[in-house]
Design a protein around this motif. Sequence first.
Motif, PDB file in Angstrom:
ATOM      1  N   ASP A  28      88.189 154.323  43.202  1.00  0.00           N
ATOM      2  CA  ASP A  28      86.976 155.419  42.837  1.00  0.00           C
ATOM      3  C   ASP A  28      85.780 155.193  43.619  1.00  0.00           C
ATOM      4  OD1 ASP A  28      86.130 157.522  41.222  1.00  0.00           O
ATOM      5  OD2 ASP A  28      85.252 156.243  39.871  1.00  0.00           O
ATOM      6  N   TYR A  29      86.025 154.639  44.860  1.00  0.00           N
ATOM      7  CA  TYR A  29      84.845 154.681  46.007  1.00  0.00           C
ATOM      8  C   TYR A  29      84.667 155.841  46.690  1.00  0.00           C
ATOM      9  CZ  TYR A  29      84.812 149.320  46.054  1.00  0.00           C
ATOM     10  OH  TYR A  29      84.880 148.008  45.715  1.00  0.00           O
ATOM     11  N   PHE A  30      83.365 156.128  47.075  1.00  0.00           N
ATOM     12  CA  PHE A  30      83.160 157.219  48.001  1.00  0.00           C
ATOM     13  C   PHE A  30      83.318 156.573  49.459  1.00  0.00           C
ATOM     14  CE2 PHE A  30      80.976 159.838  51.166  1.00  0.00           C
ATOM     15  CZ  PHE A  30      81.493 161.185  50.932  1.00  0.00           C
ATOM     16  N   VAL A  31      84.196 157.151  50.238  1.00  0.00           N
ATOM     17  CA  VAL A  31      84.505 156.144  51.749  1.00  0.00           C
ATOM     18  C   VAL A  31      83.995 156.887  52.768  1.00  0.00           C
ATOM     19  CG1 VAL A  31      86.285 155.362  53.285  1.00  0.00           C
ATOM     20  CG2 VAL A  31      86.673 155.060  50.738  1.00  0.00           C
ATOM     21  N   ILE A  32      83.111 156.251  53.528  1.00  0.00           N
ATOM     22  CA  ILE A  32      82.506 157.057  54.782  1.00  0.00           C
ATOM     23  C   ILE A  32      83.676 156.241  55.890  1.00  0.00           C
ATOM     24  CG2 ILE A  32      80.642 157.192  56.553  1.00  0.00           C
ATOM     25  CD1 ILE A  32      78.928 156.427  53.864  1.00  0.00           C
ATOM     26  N   ALA A  33      84.435 157.215  56.232  1.00  0.00           N
ATOM     27  CA  ALA A  33      85.629 156.748  57.198  1.00  0.00           C
ATOM     28  C   ALA A  33      85.048 157.101  58.543  1.00  0.00           C
ATOM     29  CB  ALA A  33      86.894 157.748  57.010  1.00  0.00           C
ATOM     30  N   ALA A  34      84.930 156.063  59.408  1.00  0.00           N
ATOM     31  CA  ALA A  34      84.691 155.970  60.786  1.00  0.00           C
ATOM     32  C   ALA A  34      85.562 155.812  61.871  1.00  0.00           C
ATOM     33  CB  ALA A  34      83.514 155.136  61.029  1.00  0.00           C
ATOM     34  N   ASP A  35      85.719 156.582  62.980  1.00  0.00           N
ATOM     35  CA  ASP A  35      86.822 156.362  63.934  1.00  0.00           C
ATOM     36  C   ASP A  35      86.396 156.863  65.226  1.00  0.00           C
ATOM     37  OD1 ASP A  35      89.550 156.130  65.221  1.00  0.00           O
ATOM     38  OD2 ASP A  35      90.184 155.273  63.362  1.00  0.00           O
ATOM     39  N   ILE A  36      86.931 156.638  66.136  1.00  0.00           N
ATOM     40  CA  ILE A  36      86.868 157.214  67.529  1.00  0.00           C
ATOM     41  C   ILE A  36      87.994 158.397  67.601  1.00  0.00           C
ATOM     42  CG2 ILE A  36      88.725 155.989  68.652  1.00  0.00           C
ATOM     43  CD1 ILE A  36      86.624 155.748  71.059  1.00  0.00           C
ATOM     44  N   ASP A  37      89.005 158.602  66.775  1.00  0.00           N
ATOM     45  CA  ASP A  37      90.090 159.468  66.764  1.00  0.00           C
ATOM     46  C   ASP A  37      89.517 160.517  65.745  1.00  0.00           C
ATOM     47  OD1 ASP A  37      92.245 161.200  66.326  1.00  0.00           O
ATOM     48  OD2 ASP A  37      93.487 159.408  65.465  1.00  0.00           O
ATOM     49  N   ALA A  38      88.767 161.431  66.487  1.00  0.00           N
ATOM     50  CA  ALA A  38      88.285 162.663  65.349  1.00  0.00           C
ATOM     51  C   ALA A  38      89.223 163.599  64.752  1.00  0.00           C
ATOM     52  CB  ALA A  38      87.354 163.705  66.437  1.00  0.00           C
ATOM     53  N   VAL A  39      90.483 163.678  65.541  1.00  0.00           N
ATOM     54  CA  VAL A  39      91.673 164.624  64.896  1.00  0.00           C
ATOM     55  C   VAL A  39      92.141 163.957  63.776  1.00  0.00           C
ATOM     56  CG1 VAL A  39      93.888 165.612  65.457  1.00  0.00           C
ATOM     57  CG2 VAL A  39      92.176 165.459  67.135  1.00  0.00           C
ATOM     58  N   GLY A  40      92.410 162.719  63.858  1.00  0.00           N
ATOM     59  CA  GLY A  40      92.920 161.814  62.635  1.00  0.00           C
ATOM     60  C   GLY A  40      91.703 161.777  61.478  1.00  0.00           C
ATOM     61  N   GLY A  41      90.630 161.872  62.024  1.00  0.00           N
ATOM     62  CA  GLY A  41      89.406 162.001  60.710  1.00  0.00           C
ATOM     63  C   GLY A  41      89.454 163.333  60.325  1.00  0.00           C
ATOM     64  N   GLN A  42      89.631 164.337  60.908  1.00  0.00           N
ATOM     65  CA  GLN A  42      89.580 165.631  60.169  1.00  0.00           C
ATOM     66  C   GLN A  42      90.694 165.733  59.038  1.00  0.00           C
ATOM     67  OE1 GLN A  42      87.104 167.266  59.918  1.00  0.00           O
ATOM     68  NE2 GLN A  42      86.002 166.173  61.818  1.00  0.00           N
ATOM     69  N   GLU A  43      91.577 165.147  59.482  1.00  0.00           N
ATOM     70  CA  GLU A  43      93.194 164.867  58.695  1.00  0.00           C
ATOM     71  C   GLU A  43      92.724 164.371  57.629  1.00  0.00           C
ATOM     72  OE1 GLU A  43      96.549 164.145  61.120  1.00  0.00           O
ATOM     73  OE2 GLU A  43      97.378 163.155  59.062  1.00  0.00           O
ATOM     74  N   LEU A  44      91.904 163.111  57.579  1.00  0.00           N
ATOM     75  CA  LEU A  44      91.532 162.577  56.483  1.00  0.00           C
ATOM     76  C   LEU A  44      90.842 163.120  55.364  1.00  0.00           C
ATOM     77  CD1 LEU A  44      90.186 159.107  57.470  1.00  0.00           C
ATOM     78  CD2 LEU A  44      92.582 159.368  56.250  1.00  0.00           C
ATOM     79  N   VAL A  45      89.924 164.202  55.952  1.00  0.00           N
ATOM     80  CA  VAL A  45      89.194 165.153  55.172  1.00  0.00           C
ATOM     81  C   VAL A  45      89.669 165.890  54.392  1.00  0.00           C
ATOM     82  CG1 VAL A  45      86.951 166.586  55.221  1.00  0.00           C
ATOM     83  CG2 VAL A  45      87.149 164.684  56.662  1.00  0.00           C
ATOM     84  N   ALA A  46      90.809 166.548  55.494  1.00  0.00           N
ATOM     85  CA  ALA A  46      91.840 167.483  54.790  1.00  0.00           C
ATOM     86  C   ALA A  46      92.771 166.895  53.490  1.00  0.00           C
ATOM     87  CB  ALA A  46      92.803 168.221  55.665  1.00  0.00           C
ATOM     88  N   VAL A  47      93.027 166.020  53.635  1.00  0.00           N
ATOM     89  CA  VAL A  47      93.914 165.142  52.632  1.00  0.00           C
ATOM     90  C   VAL A  47      93.094 164.671  51.483  1.00  0.00           C
ATOM     91  CG1 VAL A  47      95.445 162.934  52.246  1.00  0.00           C
ATOM     92  CG2 VAL A  47      95.670 164.238  54.457  1.00  0.00           C
ATOM     93  N   PHE A  48      91.823 164.124  51.508  1.00  0.00           N
ATOM     94  CA  PHE A  48      91.283 163.573  50.502  1.00  0.00           C
ATOM     95  C   PHE A  48      90.096 164.070  50.009  1.00  0.00           C
ATOM     96  CE2 PHE A  48      92.970 159.741  52.575  1.00  0.00           C
ATOM     97  CZ  PHE A  48      93.671 159.482  51.723  1.00  0.00           C
ATOM     98  N   GLY A  49      89.519 165.254  50.814  1.00  0.00           N
ATOM     99  CA  GLY A  49      88.362 166.156  50.398  1.00  0.00           C
ATOM    100  C   GLY A  49      87.106 165.369  50.454  1.00  0.00           C
ATOM    101  N   GLU A  50      85.995 166.473  50.497  1.00  0.00           N
ATOM    102  CA  GLU A  50      84.624 165.965  50.726  1.00  0.00           C
ATOM    103  C   GLU A  50      83.956 164.992  49.329  1.00  0.00           C
ATOM    104  OE1 GLU A  50      82.681 169.106  52.485  1.00  0.00           O
ATOM    105  OE2 GLU A  50      83.773 168.846  54.309  1.00  0.00           O
TER     106      GLU A  50
END
Length: 246
Positions: A28-50
Motif C-alpha cells: 500500500d505504498y505510492f511508488v515514485i519509480a525512477a529509471d533511465i529506461d523510459a520505455v520500461g517506465g511507461q510499461e510500469l505506469v500501464a501495469v500499476f496505474g497512476e
Amino acid sequence: MTSKRIAVVTGAAKGIGRAIVERLISDDYFVIAADIDAVGGQELVAVFGENQLSFEAVDVTSESGINALFDKIDQKFGRLEVLVNNAGIIRDNMIWNMPAEDFDLVISVNLKGPWLLCKEAARLMKRQNSGRIINIASRAWLGNRGQTNYSASKAGVVGMGRALALELGKYNVYVNTIAPGLIDTTLTRNLEPDVLQKLIQAQPTRTMGKPEDVANAVAFLASPQTHFITGQTIYVDGGKSIGAGG
Ligand code: NAP
C-alpha cells in the motif's frame, strides 16, 4: 495528494527494482519509480496505474535531474517515507583490460548516484524527523574477480550507508544496506551460460535468488513496524558471504 506512504525506487523498470515496486505497492505504498529506461517506465505506469505509481525518467548520475526530482516530490507531497537506491550497472573485466572509463562509469552510477539521492532524501527526512533509506549494494563488495570497479562501488555504498546512519540516527531516519548475491535478472542472464552455471554451483544453496527475495528484505526494512535497526548490511545471498565453500 495521497495518504499512502511514499517511496522512491531507482532502477525500477526491471529486475530487482521492479520486484521492489510490486512489493511496496502490494504493501500500500505510492511508488515514485525512477529509471533511465523510459520505455520500461511507461510499461510500469500501464501495469500499476497512476493511483499507485508515477514514473520519472531519471539518470541517477545527473545532479540537476535528482534535484529536480526531489523538488517535485517536495512540492507535490511535502514528505518522503522511503528511498530505495537500487539502480546499478556492471562493466566487468580484469583490471589489466579495464578501460578507466568503465571504472568511472560504474562508480558514477553505483556510488555517486545513490549519494546524490541520499543527500536530497536526507534533507527531506531530517526535516520531517522520520524516514528509511535502503541502499542495494552487492555481496561483491567483499571482492569478486573481474569486478574491481563494481566491488569498489558497492563497498563504497556499504561505507556510505554506515556513515549516513550515524548522521541521521538522531532524526529518526534509519539507513540500511542490502547485499544481494546471485539473483535471476537480466544483469545475470547476460553472463555466459558456463560462467553462470559455475556461479550457481559455487552457491551453498546451489540456486540463484529471485528478485522477490530482495524485495521482501526491502519491505521489512521499510516497514513502520521495524525499529532500531540502522547502519546494517543484510545479505540476501544464499549464504555465499559465509565464504567457506560448501
Ligand atoms: P537490471 O535488471 O539491469 O536493472 C537495473 C535497472 O537500472 C535498469 O532498468 C537500468 O536501465 C536502470 N539503470 C541503469 N543505469 C541507470 C542510471 N544511470 N540511472 C537510472 N537508472 C539506471 O539490474 P538488477 O539485476 O535488477 O540489479 C539491481 C541492483 O541490484 C543493482 O544495484 C545491482 O548492482 C544489484 N545487484 C544485483 C545482483 C544480481 O545478481 N542481479 C546481485 C547483487 C546486486 P537500463 O536497462 O536501460 O540500463
